[in-house]
Design an enzyme around this catalytic site. Structure first.
Site, mmCIF file in Angstrom:
data_model
loop_
_atom_site.group_PDB
_atom_site.id
_atom_site.type_symbol
_atom_site.label_atom_id
_atom_site.label_comp_id
_atom_site.label_asym_id
_atom_site.label_seq_id
_atom_site.Cartn_x
_atom_site.Cartn_y
_atom_site.Cartn_z
ATOM 1 N N GLU A 129 18.137 -3.097 -35.197
ATOM 2 C CA GLU A 129 17.625 -1.732 -35.414
ATOM 3 C C GLU A 129 18.548 -0.908 -36.309
ATOM 4 O O GLU A 129 18.454 0.323 -36.323
ATOM 5 C CB GLU A 129 17.413 -1.013 -34.067
ATOM 6 C CG GLU A 129 16.507 -1.711 -33.089
ATOM 7 C CD GLU A 129 15.043 -1.829 -33.539
ATOM 8 O OE1 GLU A 129 14.719 -1.421 -34.664
ATOM 9 O OE2 GLU A 129 14.244 -2.358 -32.755
ATOM 10 N N HIS A 152 19.594 4.138 -28.692
ATOM 11 C CA HIS A 152 18.232 3.644 -28.422
ATOM 12 C C HIS A 152 18.245 2.898 -27.109
ATOM 13 O O HIS A 152 19.177 2.135 -26.838
ATOM 14 C CB HIS A 152 17.796 2.706 -29.566
ATOM 15 C CG HIS A 152 16.581 1.896 -29.254
ATOM 16 N ND1 HIS A 152 15.374 2.456 -28.908
ATOM 17 C CD2 HIS A 152 16.383 0.548 -29.226
ATOM 18 C CE1 HIS A 152 14.490 1.499 -28.688
ATOM 19 N NE2 HIS A 152 15.073 0.336 -28.865
ATOM 20 N N HIS A 154 15.503 1.545 -23.453
ATOM 21 C CA HIS A 154 14.161 1.245 -22.925
ATOM 22 C C HIS A 154 14.013 1.788 -21.499
ATOM 23 O O HIS A 154 13.750 1.008 -20.566
ATOM 24 C CB HIS A 154 13.935 -0.271 -22.892
ATOM 25 C CG HIS A 154 14.073 -0.984 -24.196
ATOM 26 N ND1 HIS A 154 14.159 -2.367 -24.291
ATOM 27 C CD2 HIS A 154 14.130 -0.525 -25.472
ATOM 28 C CE1 HIS A 154 14.270 -2.723 -25.572
ATOM 29 N NE2 HIS A 154 14.270 -1.615 -26.307
ATOM 30 N N GLU A 182 15.040 22.647 -16.227
ATOM 31 C CA GLU A 182 16.097 22.384 -17.206
ATOM 32 C C GLU A 182 15.604 21.740 -18.510
ATOM 33 O O GLU A 182 16.334 21.732 -19.502
ATOM 34 C CB GLU A 182 17.147 21.449 -16.583
ATOM 35 C CG GLU A 182 18.063 22.111 -15.602
ATOM 36 C CD GLU A 182 19.114 22.973 -16.291
ATOM 37 O OE1 GLU A 182 19.899 22.425 -17.079
ATOM 38 O OE2 GLU A 182 19.133 24.189 -16.045
ATOM 39 N N HIS A 223 7.678 1.022 -26.099
ATOM 40 C CA HIS A 223 8.945 0.376 -26.435
ATOM 41 C C HIS A 223 10.150 1.108 -25.820
ATOM 42 O O HIS A 223 10.920 0.504 -25.081
ATOM 43 C CB HIS A 223 9.096 0.272 -27.959
ATOM 44 C CG HIS A 223 10.327 -0.452 -28.401
ATOM 45 N ND1 HIS A 223 10.331 -1.404 -29.392
ATOM 46 C CD2 HIS A 223 11.607 -0.374 -27.982
ATOM 47 C CE1 HIS A 223 11.562 -1.877 -29.552
ATOM 48 N NE2 HIS A 223 12.352 -1.255 -28.698
HETATM 49 P P1 13P Z 1 19.016 -5.785 -30.818
HETATM 50 O O1 13P Z 1 19.426 -6.820 -29.809
HETATM 51 O O2 13P Z 1 18.842 -6.363 -32.194
HETATM 52 O O3 13P Z 1 19.946 -4.587 -30.783
HETATM 53 O O4 13P Z 1 17.564 -5.275 -30.408
HETATM 54 C C1 13P Z 1 17.319 -4.732 -29.154
HETATM 55 C C2 13P Z 1 16.221 -3.738 -29.177
HETATM 56 O O5 13P Z 1 16.192 -2.856 -28.361
HETATM 57 C C3 13P Z 1 15.167 -3.853 -30.222
HETATM 58 O O6 13P Z 1 14.432 -2.666 -30.305
HETATM 59 ZN ZN ZN Z 2 14.369 -1.592 -28.378
#
Ligand code: 13P
Ligand code: ZN
Length: 284
Positions: A129, A152, A154, A182, A223
């Protein structure tokens, strides 16, 4: 190497970069994110813009272990240093083995090559990413010159919410704002939302960066989420707050709504904290 740099190099004894506060900070963030269930397996990635004066205490900034092509141009980042998580690396393992799971790169003068200064000792490379990260850094730096972190992950409830909530970003943000008093204080600027897209390429990087001109938070439907901040805590705290709000949304979405935070009350919160809710996003 110039004489000046050569002299600097031999007169200096460099400290171990594994002890650097910025490496420790990323290690701690990865462990916390893993424990919170945000980053299964290799899910998630972090990039941290470092100052040259921080890096040169630990590494030869003129050195290069490997050159890695990035596949996109980031000209305005040429000469800048980033601590980045590696692709395929498990967040649960970062803290115990930073040298294999993390890397420090310097963006070369061409703006499209990463010079590896430290890390990925097993031959690894930066997160897939990287386009979304570096392009987002460029956007955030134009909005806030002090921005340093792109994160980033999940998180479970944010992800779940993208399966059951309208993806219109105004509506998505308003649902989150109403979940915790908040929320308006933490993200009055709202949350950008992208539809499902293939990840790990320049296209999603460009779409994310476009949103990052306006938002510090960008949800990737089905995602995960991106957060940006001046500090690790700011990026982490933004995601943490959205995740908590999404959890409350999911816990209450199927129940009759007896009480809520009204738009008038959202305005009172913003006014009370001298903040401005995103223009036009309150129905008043
Ligand atoms: P990477 O292992 O390449 O960092 O990817 C993980 C991920 O969250 C892809 O969106
Ligand atoms: Zn991801």
């Amino acid at each position: 190497m110039s004489f000046e740099n050569f002299a600097k190099k031999i007169s200096r004894s460099l400290s171990d970069v594994k002890d650097a506060p910025f490496v420790k900070e990323v290690c701690k963030a990865c462990s916390n994110m893993y424990r919170l269930g945000w980053d299964e397996r290799n899910g998630g990635n972090i990039s941290y813009l470092l100052e040259e004066k921080e890096v040169e205490k630990y590494l030869d900034t003129e050195g290069c272990l490997r050159e890695i092509p990035m596949g996109f141009k980031a000209n305005i980042l040429a000469g800048k240093y980033f601590l980045v998580t590696g692709t395929g690396k498990y967040f649960k393992n970062v803290e115990e083995d930073p040298a294999n799971n993390l890397g420090i790169i310097k963006i070369a003068a061409d703006g499209e090559t990463a010079k590896l200064l430290w890390g990925w000792e097993d031959g690894g490379r930066f997160t897939s990413e990287l386009p979304a990260h570096l392009m987002s850094h460029m956007s955030r730096l134009s909005a806030d010159p002090e921005n340093r972190v792109i994160m980033h992950s999940h998180p479970t409830n944010i992800l779940a919410m993208t399966f059951v909530h309208d993806l219109d970003e105004r509506e998505f943000t308003r649902s989150l704002w109403r979940m915790i008093t908040e929320c308006m204080v933490v993200f009055p600027d709202g949350v950008g939302v992208l539809p499902w897209m293939l990840c790990g390429n320049n296209e999603i990087g460009e779409a994310t960066a476009e949103k990052m001109k306006e938002f510090r938070l960008v949800v990737w439907a089905n995602h995960g989420i991106y957060g940006a901040g001046k500090t690790m805590d700011e990026a982490f705290g933004l995601i943490e707050t959205v995740e908590k709000a999404a959890e409350l949304y999911l816990k209450t979405a199927h129940l009759p709504r007896v009480n809520t935070i009204t738009d008038e009350q959202l305005k009172i919160i913003a006014d009370g904290f001298h903040l401005k809710a995103k223009e036009g996003w309150l129905d008043l």
